[in-house]
Each structure stands twice: as structure tokens, then as C-alpha cells.
Design a protein around this motif. Sequence first.
Motif: not given
Length: 310
Positions: A232-233, A236-237, A239-240
Motif C-alpha cells: 500500500k505504501k 501510494e509512493r 501515485e505521488d
Amino acid sequence: MNFRRIFLAKCLLLLFPSVKCSVTSWIYAAVNESALLSITAAAGSVYDATWLKDSSRLLQIKDKKVKYYVNRDQCRCKVLLNGTLQIEQVVKEDSGKYRVTVYQQDGKFKAEEDTILVVQDPVPQPILSAECMNKTASVKCEVKPKTKDETFIIELAHDKGKKVQNNVTRLELHTRYSGTFRCVVKNQVSEKTAEKVLKCSGQLDLYLILGIAGGTVVFVTFLTLLIYCIRKKKAERLEDDDEERMMQARQVDSEMVVRELPQPPCNPTPKQLRVQQRPLPQPYVQQQALPPRPRPRTQQRTPNHPRERP
């Protein structure tokens, strides 16, 4: 079911209401203890009661007076006012069938009862042995009787269950479980117990198995949650980073648009006009070497004659 016999029995009870049916009871006593043989039909004191053992008369109580038919010391017995026969310090020879006959004061028959007395020795201490054979617990409980015809009730128990057998002197149990084994040897008058703990290699205790299984479940759950959090992290990274790249690309595109389309001034200067009219430099293209062309023949020049002077 025979209804004729039932009807006949009811008629006899109606004709002879004072007559009691014969009752047979069993009494067990240990050696050197006292045995009490009571009369079920006697609610209080009796007027006339006679006790027999194996068809031989022992004693009689009539109008509260006792009459012995055998040696009193040899019999070791006495009778109470309610007709109960008491035998002190019983021995195995006292075992047998005892019968009592009761009469009322008017001489009418009241009841007749039989009592079976069984005198037993206290059970000896059992011998419990256990060993491991091929990862299996082999347990044996054995007792040594005083006489050949003496038998016992043996119960071999474990946490997972038990095995019971009557009229034996030895009992064996084979199980794949380890732990505490208990042997109980008993008869009708006494009971003795022996215990032993046995741990066989290659076997796991139930609590240990449950602990290992529970620890494995907890570890797998924790590992699954950890992998999920890491993924998940990471997502998210990513996507950022994608958003940042898109923003940078949009910024570069906007800058390029601004650079490619400059707004010309309203009144260009003569210098700017000359710059605009100047042709743009052409990119250098390497030309392929061409073969030399043939040179044209030169014509012979006529000689110049000197001019004559006039």
C-alpha cells in the motif's frame, strides 16, 4: 406378556393382604467388618422372626426373647429388637444365603425375605507399568489376588478416555497419547489407585500443538498485514511520483509554449526588421562527393601583333 399370571397374582393379594412377597437383597462386607442383615417388612419391633443360613437355623427372636440354635461364640451373631441380624468380624466363610421368616403375634405368616451376604477381602495395591513402543504408550495394570478365583473391577484411565473391565486381574491399554495414566482396582468393599506419568518421544502434547498452531496463525496474520502495508505504501509512493511527473511535464509544456510563441512588439525597430529579413541558417548537410567534371578545352588565342606606330 402373560395377563393370566398378573390376574392371578392380583387375586392372591386381595385374598391374603397380610402376606408379603419374598424379597431378595445383596449385601457386601469386608473381612473383619460387621454386617447388618435387616428385614424390609419390619417397620419397628417384630414379634416372631427366625433366621436361617443355607437352610440351617441360627437363632430366633420371639416376644423379645432370643433363642440360639448354634454356638453363640461360633456364630458371632446377635439379633436386634427390629429383627435385624448382626454378624461381627465376618470372614469369607460367612458368605451365603440368609433367610428370615416373620410371624405376627396371632401366629399368622407375615413375610419371608432372603439376603445374599458376600464377604470380600480388600483389594491389593495395583501394579502400574508403562513403556513407549514405536511412539505408542503401552500401559498395563495388574493386581495379584490372594486366591485363584478372586477377580476385580479394573479401570485404566487417561485424559483422552478410559477402559473398564470386570472380573479380571490384568488390563492393558495402548494409545498414541502421552500423559498421566491412572489405574483403579476395586471390588464391592474397597478401592485402590496407582498413577504414572509417561512421555513418549515423537509425540507432542495437546497444549503444545495448540500453542504452535496459534503462534503460526498469529505469525502468518502479522506477515500478511506487513506485506499489505508495504504494498500500500509503495502504491501510494508511485501515485505521488506519477502526479509529480505529470505536474512537471505540464509545467515544461507550458514553458515551451511560451517560448515557441513570443508576442511580436507593436513597432519593430529597423534592426529587428533586418534580423527578421535575414534568412535562417540552413542546417549543414554533408554533400556526397561528386565525380570531377571534364574540363572544356581552351581555345588557342591568336597572337597579338604589335601595333605599328603611325
